[in-house]
Design a protein around this motif. Structure first.
Motif, short mmCIF file in Angstrom:
data_model
loop_
_atom_site.label_atom_id
_atom_site.label_comp_id
_atom_site.label_asym_id
_atom_site.label_seq_id
_atom_site.Cartn_x
_atom_site.Cartn_y
_atom_site.Cartn_z
N ALA A 234 11.53 2.78 -8.13
CA ALA A 234 13.04 2.38 -8.38
C ALA A 234 13.82 3.34 -7.41
O ALA A 234 14.75 2.97 -6.91
CB ALA A 234 13.45 2.52 -9.82
N ARG A 235 13.42 4.60 -7.49
CA ARG A 235 14.21 5.67 -6.80
C ARG A 235 14.29 5.40 -5.19
O ARG A 235 15.19 5.56 -4.64
CB ARG A 235 14.06 7.03 -7.11
N ALA A 236 13.06 5.02 -4.67
CA ALA A 236 12.99 4.57 -3.28
C ALA A 236 13.95 3.46 -3.04
O ALA A 236 14.38 3.18 -2.00
CB ALA A 236 11.77 4.14 -2.93
N VAL A 237 14.13 2.61 -4.09
CA VAL A 237 14.88 1.35 -3.75
C VAL A 237 16.36 1.76 -3.54
O VAL A 237 17.23 1.42 -3.06
CB VAL A 237 14.75 0.40 -4.80
N LEU A 238 16.74 2.70 -4.52
CA LEU A 238 18.15 3.23 -4.54
C LEU A 238 18.50 3.97 -3.35
O LEU A 238 19.44 3.93 -2.95
CB LEU A 238 18.30 4.21 -5.70
N ARG A 239 17.46 4.59 -2.85
CA ARG A 239 17.72 5.15 -1.35
C ARG A 239 17.88 4.17 -0.21
O ARG A 239 17.85 4.75 0.95
CB ARG A 239 16.60 6.25 -1.18
N GLY A 240 17.54 2.92 -0.37
CA GLY A 240 17.38 2.15 0.76
C GLY A 240 16.25 1.95 1.43
O GLY A 240 15.92 1.45 2.31
N LYS A 241 15.00 2.69 0.76
CA LYS A 241 13.62 2.64 1.50
C LYS A 241 12.98 1.24 1.40
O LYS A 241 12.06 0.94 1.66
CB LYS A 241 12.99 3.84 1.06
N ALA A 242 13.29 0.56 0.14
CA ALA A 242 12.69 -0.90 -0.19
C ALA A 242 13.55 -1.61 -0.78
O ALA A 242 14.71 -1.36 -1.38
CB ALA A 242 11.39 -0.35 -1.04
N ASP A 243 13.38 -2.89 -0.63
CA ASP A 243 14.08 -3.97 -1.51
C ASP A 243 13.80 -4.15 -3.10
O ASP A 243 14.74 -4.54 -3.76
CB ASP A 243 13.90 -5.28 -0.47
N ALA A 244 12.68 -3.80 -3.37
CA ALA A 244 12.07 -3.97 -4.57
C ALA A 244 11.05 -3.07 -4.79
O ALA A 244 10.09 -2.40 -3.92
CB ALA A 244 11.68 -5.32 -4.78
N GLU B 201 0.82 -1.37 0.11
CA GLU B 201 -0.08 -0.07 -0.09
C GLU B 201 0.87 1.31 0.04
O GLU B 201 0.35 2.44 -0.01
CB GLU B 201 -1.07 0.11 1.13
N LEU B 202 2.15 1.24 -0.02
CA LEU B 202 3.04 2.31 -0.04
C LEU B 202 3.21 2.60 -1.45
O LEU B 202 3.74 1.86 -2.38
CB LEU B 202 4.35 1.72 0.39
N THR B 203 2.50 3.66 -1.92
CA THR B 203 2.55 4.13 -3.47
C THR B 203 3.04 5.20 -3.66
O THR B 203 3.31 6.33 -2.79
CB THR B 203 0.81 4.07 -3.92
N THR B 204 3.45 5.28 -5.00
CA THR B 204 4.12 6.69 -5.38
C THR B 204 3.39 7.02 -7.02
O THR B 204 2.80 6.04 -7.38
CB THR B 204 5.45 6.35 -5.93
N LYS B 205 3.40 8.20 -7.30
CA LYS B 205 2.79 8.71 -8.57
C LYS B 205 3.67 8.64 -9.74
O LYS B 205 3.17 8.19 -10.87
CB LYS B 205 2.15 10.22 -8.30
#
Length: 170
Positions: free
Chosen positions: A101-111, A91-95
């Motif tokens: 992908a940028r959230a993954v790069l920042r270490g906020k997610a694994d995928a 349910e963590l969504t982006t527009k």
């Protein structure tokens, strides 16, 4: 009412329109370079301790993801809701398309939900899940407009996706 609309992913809506052309794009899970969590598909999101970041419910990619989870649920004899409830961050969504992908790069997610082209552009690994159709549709009352005709010609005459990973023109 718009002259032209771009429609991606599965849709239940049927709107009177004229198809001007389209393309397909490969979508899946964007993960860090080297795929350190060894993500191989949607099942890993459900079963693992992976943090995921999604697109918002209005995105074509999200519709494709939801359809893929629907198929996985049917194979497992359960519901899509049960599967997605097990995914940390569903349910963590982006527009924006590149935001997961940028959230993954920042270490906020694994995928994150994304496109092969995004993964390649950002130097990330990509786990393919499917191919999505993207169509350009025109309002039937506006196909004679000069701008709509020019756009239609551009779609037909130019391979705008040359060199873009995971994209193929019709």
């Amino acid at each position: 009412m718009p002259d032209v609309a771009v429609v991606a992913g599965p849709t239940d809506r049927d709107v009177e329109s004229v198809d001007l052309g389209g393309w397909t794009r490969e979508w899946g899970l964007v993960v860090p370079a080297g795929n350190p969590a060894d993500v191989s598909g949607l099942s890993d999101l459900v079963a693992g301790d992976l943090r995921f970041v999604n697109r918002d419910a209005n995105a074509g990619l999200r519709a494709s993801l939801d359809a893929a989870f629907e198929e996985l649920a049917a194979d497992r004899g359960t519901t899509r809701r049960d599967l997605t409830a097990a995914v940390d961050g569903y349910e963590l969504t982006t527009k924006a398309t590149e935001s997961p992908a940028r959230a993954v790069l920042r270490g906020k997610a694994d995928a994150g939900l994304g496109l092969r082209a995004t993964a390649e552009t950002l130097g990330m690994a990509f786990v393919p899940v499917g191919e999505e159709s993207v169509r350009v549709r025109a309002n039937p009352d506006r196909t004679a407009k000069e701008s709509v005709e020019a756009f239609s010609t551009l779609l037909a005459d130019t391979d705008v996706f040359d060199g873009l990973a995971g994209y193929e023109s019709d």
